[in-house]
Design a protein around this motif. Sequence first.
Motif, PDB file in Angstrom:
ATOM      1  N   ALA A   1      27.712   6.842 -15.801  1.00  0.00           N
ATOM      2  CA  ALA A   1      26.072   6.760 -14.891  1.00  0.00           C
ATOM      3  C   ALA A   1      26.452   5.726 -13.990  1.00  0.00           C
ATOM      4  O   ALA A   1      24.944   5.740 -13.295  1.00  0.00           O
ATOM      5  N   ALA A   2      27.316   5.180 -13.015  1.00  0.00           N
ATOM      6  CA  ALA A   2      27.697   4.206 -12.844  1.00  0.00           C
ATOM      7  C   ALA A   2      28.194   5.136 -11.189  1.00  0.00           C
ATOM      8  O   ALA A   2      28.228   4.051 -10.150  1.00  0.00           O
ATOM      9  N   HIS A   3      28.550   6.205 -10.910  1.00  0.00           N
ATOM     10  CA  HIS A   3      28.692   7.374 -10.179  1.00  0.00           C
ATOM     11  C   HIS A   3      27.806   6.812  -8.883  1.00  0.00           C
ATOM     12  O   HIS A   3      26.383   7.458  -9.109  1.00  0.00           O
ATOM     13  N   ASN A   4      27.779   6.501  -7.995  1.00  0.00           N
ATOM     14  CA  ASN A   4      26.771   6.510  -6.557  1.00  0.00           C
ATOM     15  C   ASN A   4      26.403   5.017  -6.901  1.00  0.00           C
ATOM     16  O   ASN A   4      25.131   5.147  -5.611  1.00  0.00           O
ATOM     17  N   LEU A   5      26.383   4.026  -8.087  1.00  0.00           N
ATOM     18  CA  LEU A   5      26.067   3.032  -7.731  1.00  0.00           C
ATOM     19  C   LEU A   5      26.304   1.951  -6.247  1.00  0.00           C
ATOM     20  O   LEU A   5      27.458   2.460  -6.206  1.00  0.00           O
ATOM     21  N   SER A   6      24.918   1.253  -6.384  1.00  0.00           N
ATOM     22  CA  SER A   6      25.760   0.556  -4.211  1.00  0.00           C
ATOM     23  C   SER A   6      25.480  -0.959  -4.378  1.00  0.00           C
ATOM     24  O   SER A   6      24.433  -1.716  -5.713  1.00  0.00           O
ATOM     25  N   THR A   7      26.509  -1.732  -4.271  1.00  0.00           N
ATOM     26  CA  THR A   7      26.506  -2.722  -3.928  1.00  0.00           C
ATOM     27  C   THR A   7      27.326  -3.566  -2.420  1.00  0.00           C
ATOM     28  O   THR A   7      27.332  -2.185  -1.350  1.00  0.00           O
ATOM     29  N   GLU A   8      27.133  -5.120  -1.819  1.00  0.00           N
ATOM     30  CA  GLU A   8      27.847  -5.548  -1.158  1.00  0.00           C
ATOM     31  C   GLU A   8      29.414  -5.822  -1.179  1.00  0.00           C
ATOM     32  O   GLU A   8      29.967  -5.644  -2.574  1.00  0.00           O
ATOM     33  N   VAL A   9      30.173  -5.954  -0.107  1.00  0.00           N
ATOM     34  CA  VAL A   9      31.337  -5.488  -0.343  1.00  0.00           C
ATOM     35  C   VAL A   9      31.651  -5.985   0.441  1.00  0.00           C
ATOM     36  O   VAL A   9      32.018  -6.975   1.592  1.00  0.00           O
ATOM     37  N   TRP A  10      32.222  -7.721  -0.401  1.00  0.00           N
ATOM     38  CA  TRP A  10      32.738  -9.246   0.506  1.00  0.00           C
ATOM     39  C   TRP A  10      33.905  -8.650   1.370  1.00  0.00           C
ATOM     40  O   TRP A  10      34.214  -9.392   2.247  1.00  0.00           O
ATOM     41  N   TRP A  11      34.872  -7.757   0.349  1.00  0.00           N
ATOM     42  CA  TRP A  11      36.008  -7.407   0.734  1.00  0.00           C
ATOM     43  C   TRP A  11      36.811  -6.004   0.168  1.00  0.00           C
ATOM     44  O   TRP A  11      37.000  -6.343  -1.112  1.00  0.00           O
TER      45      TRP A  11
ATOM     46  N   LEU B   1      39.492 -30.604   8.811  1.00  0.00           N
ATOM     47  CA  LEU B   1      38.722 -29.132   8.769  1.00  0.00           C
ATOM     48  C   LEU B   1      38.101 -28.655  10.029  1.00  0.00           C
ATOM     49  O   LEU B   1      37.326 -27.595   9.580  1.00  0.00           O
ATOM     50  N   LEU B   2      36.791 -30.104   9.961  1.00  0.00           N
ATOM     51  CA  LEU B   2      36.070 -29.037  10.939  1.00  0.00           C
ATOM     52  C   LEU B   2      36.631 -28.387  12.052  1.00  0.00           C
ATOM     53  O   LEU B   2      35.629 -28.026  12.715  1.00  0.00           O
ATOM     54  N   ALA B   3      37.511 -28.410  12.636  1.00  0.00           N
ATOM     55  CA  ALA B   3      38.168 -27.938  14.026  1.00  0.00           C
ATOM     56  C   ALA B   3      38.295 -26.803  13.825  1.00  0.00           C
ATOM     57  O   ALA B   3      39.376 -25.882  15.016  1.00  0.00           O
ATOM     58  N   THR B   4      38.128 -25.641  12.522  1.00  0.00           N
ATOM     59  CA  THR B   4      39.401 -24.835  11.864  1.00  0.00           C
ATOM     60  C   THR B   4      38.360 -23.871  12.431  1.00  0.00           C
ATOM     61  O   THR B   4      38.174 -23.551  13.037  1.00  0.00           O
ATOM     62  N   GLU B   5      39.560 -23.075  13.038  1.00  0.00           N
ATOM     63  CA  GLU B   5      39.596 -22.203  13.784  1.00  0.00           C
ATOM     64  C   GLU B   5      40.379 -20.736  13.209  1.00  0.00           C
ATOM     65  O   GLU B   5      41.493 -20.743  13.924  1.00  0.00           O
ATOM     66  N   LEU B   6      40.308 -20.249  12.276  1.00  0.00           N
ATOM     67  CA  LEU B   6      41.022 -19.623  11.475  1.00  0.00           C
ATOM     68  C   LEU B   6      41.260 -18.458  11.347  1.00  0.00           C
ATOM     69  O   LEU B   6      39.979 -17.824  10.814  1.00  0.00           O
ATOM     70  N   ASP B   7      41.972 -16.811  11.605  1.00  0.00           N
ATOM     71  CA  ASP B   7      41.958 -15.817  11.204  1.00  0.00           C
ATOM     72  C   ASP B   7      42.899 -15.834   9.750  1.00  0.00           C
ATOM     73  O   ASP B   7      43.630 -15.622   9.715  1.00  0.00           O
ATOM     74  N   THR B   8      41.723 -15.189   8.954  1.00  0.00           N
ATOM     75  CA  THR B   8      41.886 -15.350   7.657  1.00  0.00           C
ATOM     76  C   THR B   8      41.954 -13.473   6.870  1.00  0.00           C
ATOM     77  O   THR B   8      41.784 -13.241   7.631  1.00  0.00           O
ATOM     78  N   VAL B   9      42.410 -13.678   5.447  1.00  0.00           N
ATOM     79  CA  VAL B   9      42.985 -12.450   5.320  1.00  0.00           C
ATOM     80  C   VAL B   9      40.539 -11.922   4.485  1.00  0.00           C
ATOM     81  O   VAL B   9      40.914 -10.585   5.131  1.00  0.00           O
ATOM     82  N   VAL B  10      39.892 -12.299   5.109  1.00  0.00           N
ATOM     83  CA  VAL B  10      38.903 -12.334   4.862  1.00  0.00           C
ATOM     84  C   VAL B  10      37.917 -12.277   6.156  1.00  0.00           C
ATOM     85  O   VAL B  10      36.810 -11.624   6.261  1.00  0.00           O
ATOM     86  N   GLY B  11      38.384 -12.685   7.465  1.00  0.00           N
ATOM     87  CA  GLY B  11      37.693 -12.317   8.447  1.00  0.00           C
ATOM     88  C   GLY B  11      37.962 -13.778   8.690  1.00  0.00           C
ATOM     89  O   GLY B  11      38.463 -14.909   8.378  1.00  0.00           O
ATOM     90  N   PRO B  12      37.354 -13.706  10.815  1.00  0.00           N
ATOM     91  CA  PRO B  12      37.380 -15.414  10.829  1.00  0.00           C
ATOM     92  C   PRO B  12      36.781 -16.328  10.428  1.00  0.00           C
ATOM     93  O   PRO B  12      35.971 -15.760   9.629  1.00  0.00           O
ATOM     94  N   ILE B  13      37.823 -17.851  10.646  1.00  0.00           N
ATOM     95  CA  ILE B  13      36.319 -18.063  10.084  1.00  0.00           C
ATOM     96  C   ILE B  13      36.561 -20.113  10.403  1.00  0.00           C
ATOM     97  O   ILE B  13      36.881 -20.217  11.355  1.00  0.00           O
TER      98      ILE B  13
ATOM     99  N   LYS C   1      30.595 -18.370   7.410  1.00  0.00           N
ATOM    100  CA  LYS C   1      29.978 -17.263   7.337  1.00  0.00           C
ATOM    101  C   LYS C   1      31.509 -16.180   7.614  1.00  0.00           C
ATOM    102  O   LYS C   1      31.866 -16.466   8.193  1.00  0.00           O
ATOM    103  N   THR C   2      31.257 -15.544   6.295  1.00  0.00           N
ATOM    104  CA  THR C   2      32.486 -14.772   6.592  1.00  0.00           C
ATOM    105  C   THR C   2      31.793 -12.839   6.565  1.00  0.00           C
ATOM    106  O   THR C   2      30.062 -12.590   6.280  1.00  0.00           O
TER     107      THR C   2
ATOM    108  N   PHE D   1      32.777 -21.482   2.492  1.00  0.00           N
ATOM    109  CA  PHE D   1      32.912 -20.320   3.625  1.00  0.00           C
ATOM    110  C   PHE D   1      32.604 -19.103   1.699  1.00  0.00           C
ATOM    111  O   PHE D   1      32.678 -18.929   1.429  1.00  0.00           O
ATOM    112  N   PHE D   2      31.405 -18.344   3.073  1.00  0.00           N
ATOM    113  CA  PHE D   2      30.615 -16.702   2.531  1.00  0.00           C
ATOM    114  C   PHE D   2      29.966 -16.519   3.319  1.00  0.00           C
ATOM    115  O   PHE D   2      29.408 -16.919   4.197  1.00  0.00           O
ATOM    116  N   TRP D   3      29.619 -15.267   2.282  1.00  0.00           N
ATOM    117  CA  TRP D   3      28.667 -14.685   3.615  1.00  0.00           C
ATOM    118  C   TRP D   3      26.521 -15.156   2.904  1.00  0.00           C
ATOM    119  O   TRP D   3      26.848 -15.941   1.988  1.00  0.00           O
ATOM    120  N   GLY D   4      25.283 -14.668   3.052  1.00  0.00           N
ATOM    121  CA  GLY D   4      24.522 -15.158   2.782  1.00  0.00           C
ATOM    122  C   GLY D   4      23.830 -14.166   2.099  1.00  0.00           C
ATOM    123  O   GLY D   4      24.182 -13.365   2.671  1.00  0.00           O
TER     124      GLY D   4
END
Lengths: 436, 344
Positions: free
Chosen positions: A299-309, A373-385, A397-398, A172-175
Amino acid sequence: MKDNNNKRRLANGLSRRNFLKTSGGLVAGAALVGGLGSAPAFAKQRVIKFGYVTPQTGPLAPFAEADNFILNGVREKLKNGIQIGSRTYPVEIIVKDSQSNPNRAAEVANELILSDEVDLMLVSSTPETTNPVSDQCEINEVPCISTVAPWQPWFFTRGGKPETGFEWTYHFFWGLEDVVENYTNMWDSLNTNKVVAGLFPNDGDGNAWGHKELGFPPVLAKKGFTLVDPGRFQSLTDDFSAQISAYKNADAEIVTGVVIPPDMTTFWSQAKQQGFNPKVASIGKGILFPSSVESLGQAAHNLSTEVWWSPNHPFNSSLTGQSAREIATGYTQSTGKQWTPPLGFTHALFELAVDIMQRVDSLGEAEAIRDALLATELDTVVGPISWKNGPVKNVAKTPLVGGQWRQGGDFMYDLVITNNQTAPMIPVASDMQPLS
Amino acid sequence: MNTQMKTEQFSVVRNTTTSRGAAVVTAMILIALISVPFWAGRADLRMIIEFAYYLSLAQMWNLLAGYAGLVSIGQQAFVGLGGYMLFVLAIYFNVPPIMAVFLSGLIVALFAIPTALTVFRLRGAYFAIGTWVVAEVYRLGFAQVTTLGGGSGQSLPASIVREIGSGRSEREMIIYFTALFIAVASIGLVYWLLRSKHGLSLTAIRDSEAASDSLGVDIFKTKLAVYVISAGITGVVGALIFLQKLRISPDAAFNLQDWTAAVIFIVVIGGIGTIEGPIIGTLIYFILRGVLADYGSVYMIVLGVVAVVMMLKAPQGVWGFLSKKYDLHLFPVHRRLKAKDELE
């Protein structure tokens, strides 16, 4: 006389007493080695065993920094065990250090599978850790959940075929599609010439991001961006002049890539020295942790990145009921350190493990755990999985949003969410700003 | 006349009472090891396999450094090549995996010839660094081959692994016997080589190239043969390792720390220039790792301290120390002079 002594030594080779000493040592040594692999023979109560492989030492160690904090919380929560059927079983979490080394990761995964006989394998942090562990679980038929690696390098470099997928290993993660989406959304909110400089190393992540069909290039072309890709480079390079001059020649105003922190420091300082000043730089991995951002100085001020959590994600833990913010604050209070994205994912990994074991009918069947595991439907701290509607079988995917590192908050740099078009439930804290 | 009398009173022997005893014990251990898959658990099998490949790597490095004086810190080049050859043969040429393991060794030996011609131009410390550079060249080279996964690496499809045997236990048993065979063969080979006349030329070269040259030893040919043999067997071991790891990437395959640094540690601690040394060294390495690996960086610190202390206090290693103190020779390769009356 002396000669005589010498003769006796030669004839006997070794006195009886000395032989006993030596052989005793050898036998003890052999017994010790023999004992290492096997579990104690006495009867024990059945225990639910989770194996957890994580890079506690080596270059990937920042990913595992929050491990102990999370594990203490989870162990405290599970001290009364998990109920399966009518019985309550104690829970044991066995943690193994991969030493940031894929060979070692495969070996400790084997120890967990063969010696500790874990019921469920958990693994986290970069394809270099998740892939070897997942491979061992697949061949040994042990259910495995992995996270903290974009799903493409986890799925495709393991030889995964979308039609068949894997039997025992789940992720589980993003892509990459989410990263591209977020990055381009962030870039679209600024006024640029849409020329993108691509900085992709020759490693698991770099090859996936720069992949001609599955990575950035096709999506960027579709969205009207021009990509300048001078080719793969070897990580830990100390000279980026070739890349920088290619970007300058093409007049790139946007930089993107997925580089390790030392390469980010080298690249960014050389870019500044050589007068390459893009309007926006969105980098994966290299500026994930506050420590790597701080090493770039001003020099790092305003560098951007993806935020997973982040602490602002509107999700709660199914295990402890804590909100994302409460977990992050608890971490800072107990360790004095700034929160990092892996904090949420490590927590979610154990949320899933506990939830799955609570839904198993009886202990001892790997298939039963896999089915739960396959039947999982869980709302976690990183989103629904849930694994029911992922992009391929085996992947859940999160949500992912985009953000910028800014000065002037509680810490030297704070990660501020600046774009949420892909996941509107996660609030935006500020507008996107160009690099100065 | 006087000299005549003296030579008649002495004779040249190799075996000692302990070595004859050791041969019996070795045979018993071997029989015990052959019986292991029929009663031991899967974890024990896996550990003995790992023990076997580290032991073989150590024997091969010891053959180079301890007997031929070729201190290589680039043996990971051949481990990695062996691993990659296994993947190439098994995935793209459909060679059965176990056959591919041995075939990989052969290919690696071929690769070793041009490599040797390059690095043999260097001597001593320069040779050591040269071998490392060659290994890095291989690592960077394989990182460019996209059909083998490039820098990201590649997994061995489960279907290929399943070809080895019909069930899981059959598969594991076949790999176990392959590993055991490789370890026994590498010890046997070193033992045989050193007892042959090549052994004499090897140690002569190690002790003084100039002197052995003047005595008619063909230095280049002897060194080349040892280097190629050791590379070939290291390649077989490499293929076996990645058949176990299931996944290969340039950083894992050409890993200096796992395939050379750990092996040098084993040989130095156990006793360089002896056949027994690598065996003792592998035992010590596994004990230390088993006890300490869960303590993170403390483990690395302890390994480093052990290595430094050993080099300062007992540079001949554990076996070198024991063998000198008690005159022990389990695998006797040296000729020694004995008075006739002692033989009776």
